[in-house]
Design a protein around this motif. Structure first.
Motif, mmCIF file in Angstrom:
data_model
loop_
_atom_site.group_PDB
_atom_site.id
_atom_site.type_symbol
_atom_site.label_atom_id
_atom_site.label_comp_id
_atom_site.label_asym_id
_atom_site.label_seq_id
_atom_site.Cartn_x
_atom_site.Cartn_y
_atom_site.Cartn_z
ATOM 1 N N ALA A 26 8.587 -52.828 0.190
ATOM 2 C CA ALA A 26 9.519 -53.802 -0.161
ATOM 3 C C ALA A 26 8.835 -55.245 -0.131
ATOM 4 N N PHE A 27 7.728 -55.527 0.425
ATOM 5 C CA PHE A 27 6.951 -56.838 0.213
ATOM 6 C C PHE A 27 6.671 -56.806 -1.562
ATOM 7 N N ILE A 28 6.223 -55.591 -1.721
ATOM 8 C CA ILE A 28 5.520 -55.680 -3.390
ATOM 9 C C ILE A 28 6.932 -55.680 -4.267
ATOM 10 N N ALA A 29 7.861 -55.114 -4.109
ATOM 11 C CA ALA A 29 8.922 -55.225 -4.680
ATOM 12 C C ALA A 29 9.840 -56.732 -4.645
ATOM 13 N N GLN A 30 9.604 -57.265 -3.634
ATOM 14 C CA GLN A 30 10.223 -58.732 -3.327
ATOM 15 C C GLN A 30 9.427 -59.676 -4.188
ATOM 16 N N ASN A 31 7.968 -59.451 -4.288
ATOM 17 C CA ASN A 31 6.955 -60.212 -4.990
ATOM 18 C C ASN A 31 6.597 -60.012 -6.326
ATOM 19 N N PRO A 33 7.124 -59.036 -10.319
ATOM 20 C CA PRO A 33 5.742 -59.080 -10.642
ATOM 21 C C PRO A 33 5.021 -60.414 -10.594
ATOM 22 N N LEU A 34 3.958 -60.342 -10.359
ATOM 23 C CA LEU A 34 3.143 -61.448 -10.215
ATOM 24 C C LEU A 34 2.626 -61.709 -11.383
ATOM 25 N N PRO A 35 2.900 -63.165 -11.909
ATOM 26 C CA PRO A 35 2.344 -63.690 -13.352
ATOM 27 C C PRO A 35 0.817 -63.248 -13.606
ATOM 28 N N ASP A 36 0.787 -62.706 -14.789
ATOM 29 C CA ASP A 36 -0.824 -62.250 -15.142
ATOM 30 C C ASP A 36 -1.687 -63.406 -14.706
ATOM 31 N N ASP A 37 -1.648 -64.647 -14.988
ATOM 32 C CA ASP A 37 -2.545 -65.884 -14.623
ATOM 33 C C ASP A 37 -2.531 -66.228 -13.410
ATOM 34 N N VAL A 38 -1.809 -65.440 -12.352
ATOM 35 C CA VAL A 38 -1.759 -65.937 -10.999
ATOM 36 C C VAL A 38 -2.855 -64.974 -10.335
ATOM 37 N N LYS A 39 -3.570 -65.192 -9.575
ATOM 38 C CA LYS A 39 -4.429 -64.181 -8.839
ATOM 39 C C LYS A 39 -3.791 -64.056 -7.587
ATOM 40 N N ALA A 67 -9.057 -52.829 -0.875
ATOM 41 C CA ALA A 67 -7.510 -53.305 -0.474
ATOM 42 C C ALA A 67 -6.988 -54.122 -1.231
ATOM 43 N N VAL A 68 -7.540 -55.437 -1.352
ATOM 44 C CA VAL A 68 -7.042 -56.568 -2.142
ATOM 45 C C VAL A 68 -6.895 -56.207 -3.454
ATOM 46 N N ASP A 69 -7.846 -55.422 -4.060
ATOM 47 C CA ASP A 69 -7.727 -55.067 -5.474
ATOM 48 C C ASP A 69 -6.374 -54.364 -5.693
ATOM 49 N N GLU A 70 -6.203 -53.156 -4.688
ATOM 50 C CA GLU A 70 -5.143 -52.450 -4.912
ATOM 51 C C GLU A 70 -3.814 -53.079 -4.720
ATOM 52 N N LEU A 71 -3.802 -54.083 -3.793
ATOM 53 C CA LEU A 71 -2.509 -54.982 -3.685
ATOM 54 C C LEU A 71 -2.417 -55.690 -5.024
ATOM 55 N N ASN A 72 -3.448 -56.371 -5.485
ATOM 56 C CA ASN A 72 -3.410 -56.998 -6.715
ATOM 57 C C ASN A 72 -2.815 -56.213 -8.045
ATOM 58 N N ALA A 73 -3.363 -55.064 -8.084
ATOM 59 C CA ALA A 73 -2.857 -53.981 -9.086
ATOM 60 C C ALA A 73 -1.404 -53.807 -9.006
ATOM 61 N N ARG A 74 -1.020 -53.644 -7.678
ATOM 62 C CA ARG A 74 0.546 -53.365 -7.740
ATOM 63 C C ARG A 74 1.215 -54.440 -7.854
ATOM 64 N N LEU A 75 0.788 -55.727 -7.496
ATOM 65 C CA LEU A 75 1.676 -56.789 -7.741
ATOM 66 C C LEU A 75 1.691 -57.340 -9.399
ATOM 67 N N HIS A 76 0.712 -56.681 -10.082
ATOM 68 C CA HIS A 76 0.446 -57.146 -11.621
ATOM 69 C C HIS A 76 0.841 -55.817 -12.492
ATOM 70 N N GLN A 77 1.193 -54.712 -12.110
ATOM 71 C CA GLN A 77 1.322 -53.666 -12.845
ATOM 72 C C GLN A 77 2.606 -53.661 -13.633
ATOM 73 N N SER A 78 2.390 -53.221 -14.746
ATOM 74 C CA SER A 78 3.738 -53.229 -15.531
ATOM 75 C C SER A 78 5.076 -52.344 -15.151
ATOM 76 N N GLN A 79 4.798 -51.288 -14.325
ATOM 77 C CA GLN A 79 5.855 -50.451 -13.769
ATOM 78 C C GLN A 79 5.668 -50.426 -12.201
#
Length: 82
Positions: A26-31, A33-39, A67-79
């Motif tokens: 739910a947190f990931i869905a709410q946030n 996609p994170l813009p590509d230029d935002v870490k 774990a931070v990398d995984e979160l980053n990927a899930r917030l930035h991935q295209s799907q």
């Protein structure tokens, strides 16, 4: 010896967030996609303490880094994951 699990659920708990799989999704869905230029560590939905923790973990390549990398990927991935 550090026997703590450093997975995504444990990261959310460390950040003071609900850490069950449904809450994480739910947190990931709410946030998403994170813009590509935002870490992930610079996103505006974090508190200053949360940002600092995420930045430090990536800077020192700590055990939380995966774990931070995984979160980053899930917030930035295209799907988003279902």
């Amino acid at each position: 010896m550090d026997i703590m699990t450093h997975d995504l659920g444990a990261l959310f708990a460390q950040l003071g967030l609900d850490s069950d799989p449904a809450s994480i999704d739910a947190f990931i869905a709410q946030n998403y996609p994170l813009p590509d230029d935002v870490k992930v560590s610079q996103a505006d939905f974090w508190s200053e303490n949360q940002k600092r923790f995420l930045q430090e973990q990536m800077l020192i390549d700590a055990q939380w880094a995966m774990a931070v990398d995984e979160l980053n990927a899930r917030l930035h991935q295209s799907q988003p994951r279902q």
